[in-house]
Scaffold this motif. Structure first.
Motif, PDB file in Angstrom:
ATOM      1  N   ASP A 107     -14.211 -16.022  23.522  1.00 51.24           N
ATOM      2  CA  ASP A 107     -12.873 -15.842  23.813  1.00 51.24           C
ATOM      3  C   ASP A 107     -12.293 -15.056  24.865  1.00 51.24           C
ATOM      4  O   ASP A 107     -12.497 -14.103  25.326  1.00 51.24           O
ATOM      5  N   PRO A 108     -11.583 -15.940  25.653  1.00 51.44           N
ATOM      6  CA  PRO A 108     -11.002 -15.589  27.008  1.00 51.44           C
ATOM      7  C   PRO A 108     -10.259 -14.525  26.858  1.00 51.44           C
ATOM      8  O   PRO A 108      -9.522 -13.898  27.791  1.00 51.44           O
ATOM      9  N   ARG A 109      -9.541 -14.175  25.401  1.00 55.17           N
ATOM     10  CA  ARG A 109      -8.571 -13.466  25.397  1.00 55.17           C
ATOM     11  C   ARG A 109      -7.266 -13.413  26.355  1.00 55.17           C
ATOM     12  O   ARG A 109      -6.745 -12.420  26.842  1.00 55.17           O
ATOM     13  N   GLY A 110      -6.821 -14.604  26.555  1.00 58.01           N
ATOM     14  CA  GLY A 110      -5.482 -14.826  27.072  1.00 58.01           C
ATOM     15  C   GLY A 110      -5.784 -14.787  28.837  1.00 58.01           C
ATOM     16  O   GLY A 110      -4.915 -15.025  29.385  1.00 58.01           O
ATOM     17  N   VAL A 137      -8.802 -22.659  30.159  1.00 59.34           N
ATOM     18  CA  VAL A 137      -8.584 -21.242  30.802  1.00 59.34           C
ATOM     19  C   VAL A 137      -8.551 -21.359  32.285  1.00 59.34           C
ATOM     20  O   VAL A 137      -8.477 -20.302  32.831  1.00 59.34           O
ATOM     21  N   LEU A 138      -8.229 -22.553  32.745  1.00 59.75           N
ATOM     22  CA  LEU A 138      -7.816 -22.548  33.989  1.00 59.75           C
ATOM     23  C   LEU A 138      -6.420 -22.793  34.505  1.00 59.75           C
ATOM     24  O   LEU A 138      -5.721 -23.083  33.519  1.00 59.75           O
ATOM     25  N   ARG A 139      -6.009 -22.154  35.536  1.00 61.28           N
ATOM     26  CA  ARG A 139      -4.819 -22.309  36.067  1.00 61.28           C
ATOM     27  C   ARG A 139      -4.270 -23.443  36.627  1.00 61.28           C
ATOM     28  O   ARG A 139      -5.355 -24.372  36.915  1.00 61.28           O
ATOM     29  N   PRO A 140      -3.086 -23.871  36.830  1.00 59.76           N
ATOM     30  CA  PRO A 140      -2.606 -24.928  37.443  1.00 59.76           C
ATOM     31  C   PRO A 140      -3.339 -25.325  38.714  1.00 59.76           C
ATOM     32  O   PRO A 140      -3.489 -24.612  39.617  1.00 59.76           O
TER      33      PRO A 140
END
Length: 271
Positions: A107-110, A137-140
């Motif tokens: 769980d990356p928890r946001g 979970v990766l950013r743009p």
């Protein structure tokens, strides 16, 4: 002599990520693992950093933190995820923040990251589910980078190892099929990325390098490999004695030729 690898063989008939007994055996002696396992070539570390849009990384299957420490030394902030608490404890002692869990269900928890990396570990992850989780979970434009070592010891060292292992563990699920194994892991990862979707076409990188090993250093390493972690102490000693004798005949040390294979893919721009 073709390069060899000390990881699961596709000939076992099972996807590597399903061989949980093997995956969970490396923590038996986590301190030895951290001491003996090879680091990653600096050229790889720097290329991953250059290809990432930022410096916050998630290290999947971080183990004892070998790669994570290299990234940290280069100015990256790293969070590790590993299913083995014994391995994670070693990483934490060296300053790496680690959470326990299998990546697919972690769980990356946001939280989000600029890069998801995995060294010598992605074959323990479901290739499609893992790539899909990385995309979440990766950013743009974030980067997914996965890599494996191929070992190419001299035939005088490799042959005694293969021969004695065949005697003491003829039914072992792990073999040493050579370069093709890690290429298979790489290809499986690439197909998983393509199937999961959301990424640009994966690139493939190759890094060649060398390391000099003494007899004791290589025997230390052998004890951490997938073939030997599942054997009893007596069989491990038998393998080490045979290989040690071979290294003695070379003057007590030898040069290992490595190839590190990698694939990297950037997250596609979301509509």
């Amino acid at each position: 002599m073709p390069p060899v690898s000390t990881e699961p063989s596709p000939s076992s008939g099972r996807e590597p990520h399903l061989l949980r007994q093997v995956a969970e055996s490396f923590g038996v002696d986590a301190d030895r693992y951290d001491r003996a396992r090879p680091r990653y070539p600096d050229a790889l570390i720097q290329r991953v950093i250059a290809a990432s849009p930022g410096l916050e990384f998630l290290d999947v299957g971080c183990g004892t933190g070998i790669g994570a420490r290299q990234y940290t030394a280069a100015g990256v902030t790293v969070l590790g995820v590993d299913p083995d608490a014994r391995m994670a404890e070693v990483a934490r002692r060296t300053g790496i923040d680690v959470e326990i869990g299998n990546f697919e269900t972690w769980d990356p928890r946001g939280r989000s990251f600029d890069a998801v990396v995995a060294g010598q570990a992605w074959h323990w992850v479901d290739p499609v589910l893992g790539a899909g989780k990385a995309a979440q979970v990766l950013r743009p434009h974030g980067l997914l980078a996965l890599y494996w070592h191929v070992f190419d010891p001299p035939s005088e060292v490799a042959r005694p190892f293969d021969d004695v292992l065949a005697r003491v563990a003829p039914d072992a699920p792990l073999q040493t099929p050579g370069f093709g194994l890690q290429q298979a892991n790489l290809s499986r990862a690439v197909e998983g990325i393509r199937t999961a979707g959301g990424f640009a076409e994966p690139e493939q990188w190759r890094f060649e390098w060398q390391r000099r090993y003494t007899r004791d250093e290589w025997l230390d390493h052998l004890a951490t490999t997938g073939q030997l972690t599942l054997l009893g102490p007596g069989d491990v000693a038998t393998v080490q004695d045979a290989v040690g004798t071979a290294i003695d005949s070379l003057g007590g040390e030898f040069t290992m030729h490595y190839v590190t294979l990698a694939t990297a893919a950037s997250l596609s721009a979301r509509p």
